[in-house]
Scaffold this active site. Structure first.
Site, PDB file in Angstrom:
ATOM      1  N   ASN A  14      42.731 -22.463  40.019  1.00  0.00           N
ATOM      2  CA  ASN A  14      43.570 -23.078  38.983  1.00  0.00           C
ATOM      3  C   ASN A  14      44.945 -22.426  38.951  1.00  0.00           C
ATOM      4  OD1 ASN A  14      42.201 -25.266  37.588  1.00  0.00           O
ATOM      5  ND2 ASN A  14      40.686 -23.740  37.000  1.00  0.00           N
ATOM      6  N   ARG A  66      35.886  -1.389  23.101  1.00  0.00           N
ATOM      7  CA  ARG A  66      36.532  -2.705  23.134  1.00  0.00           C
ATOM      8  C   ARG A  66      37.842  -2.710  22.361  1.00  0.00           C
ATOM      9  NH1 ARG A  66      34.357  -6.891  26.202  1.00  0.00           N
ATOM     10  NH2 ARG A  66      35.858  -8.572  26.101  1.00  0.00           N
ATOM     11  N   HIS A 110      38.648 -25.907  30.548  1.00  0.00           N
ATOM     12  CA  HIS A 110      37.182 -25.837  30.520  1.00  0.00           C
ATOM     13  C   HIS A 110      36.615 -27.000  31.330  1.00  0.00           C
ATOM     14  CE1 HIS A 110      33.204 -24.810  28.996  1.00  0.00           C
ATOM     15  NE2 HIS A 110      33.017 -26.108  28.838  1.00  0.00           N
ATOM     16  N   ASP A 151      35.709 -22.465  22.730  1.00  0.00           N
ATOM     17  CA  ASP A 151      36.017 -23.847  23.152  1.00  0.00           C
ATOM     18  C   ASP A 151      36.174 -24.791  21.954  1.00  0.00           C
ATOM     19  OD1 ASP A 151      35.729 -22.974  25.831  1.00  0.00           O
ATOM     20  OD2 ASP A 151      33.577 -23.389  25.795  1.00  0.00           O
TER      21      ASP A 151
END
Length: 208
Positions: A14, A66, A110, A151
């Site tokens: 991509n 994290r 996606h 998403d």
């Protein structure tokens, strides 16, 4: 001129579609400031190098926790002063602090027609396996803005792709990339670069 950072974890097909789009001018008014990967062995970093684009690896594995990674990732993005962050197969959850700071300035591609086969656990080949198990006749790809959900952000563009008899997840993945992802990701970037995308009440309006 729209400055973008492209985030990628693997081969970068991509990313290549975006590079090609800029070079052949189907994407206008746009420059890639950096390619960021969480994987030091990602071929996407090689693609960046071949086209004179700065590439950097920043991975959660390089940090004690994290929170440290999230802060470093945000600082790295900020250092490029980008207008848009493009997630092109980036298998790292975007920190909430980044989403807040770059609200409606992060897009993701996606490999399904959201809201089908998306959300937690649906990435890579798993998306296409899900489509084949369900027996859908049409799948495709979606470019959407990134929000705090998985998403769930406003949809910018979608492109349907036919599912054919005898498809394997790998064959279907390739067709979705060729017929949908590589077309609508560059298109979405070009629309944003030329001020043709607006969000209103959680939906995207595109000026013709």
């Amino acid at each position: 001129m729209l400055k973008i950072a492209v985030c990628v974890s693997g081969g970068g097909t991509n990313l290549q579609a975006v590079i090609d789009g800029i070079e052949n001018k189907t994407i206008t008014n746009t420059k890639i400031a950096a390619v960021i990967s969480n994987n030091p062995g990602a071929y996407a970093l090689e693609r960046a190098k071949m086209h004179g684009i700065e590439g950097i690896c920043i991975s959660p594995k390089q940090f004690p926790d994290r929170e440290s990674f999230n802060q470093a990732f945000l600082e790295q993005l900020d250092s490029y002063q980008v207008d848009l962050v493009v997630l092109a197969g980036f298998l790292v959850v975007i920190p909430e602090m980044v989403i807040k700071k770059y609200r409606n300035r992060i897009i993701n591609v996606h490999p399904s027609l959201i809201p089908s086969f998306c959300g937690t656990g649906y990435y890579g080949l798993k998306v296409h396996e899900g489509a084949l198990v369900r027996g859908v006749k049409v799948t495709g790809a979606t470019v959407h803005f990134v929000d705090e959900g998985t998403d769930t952000g406003p949809i910018i563009l979608q492109q349907p792709v036919a599912v054919e008899q005898g498809d394997t997840p790998e064959i279907l993945q390739r067709r979705v990339m060729e017929q949908a992802e590589w077309k609508i990701l560059p298109r979405a970037i070009d629309l944003i670069a030329n001020g043709k995308v607006q969000t209103e009440n959680g939906k995207v309006l595109i000026q013709q």
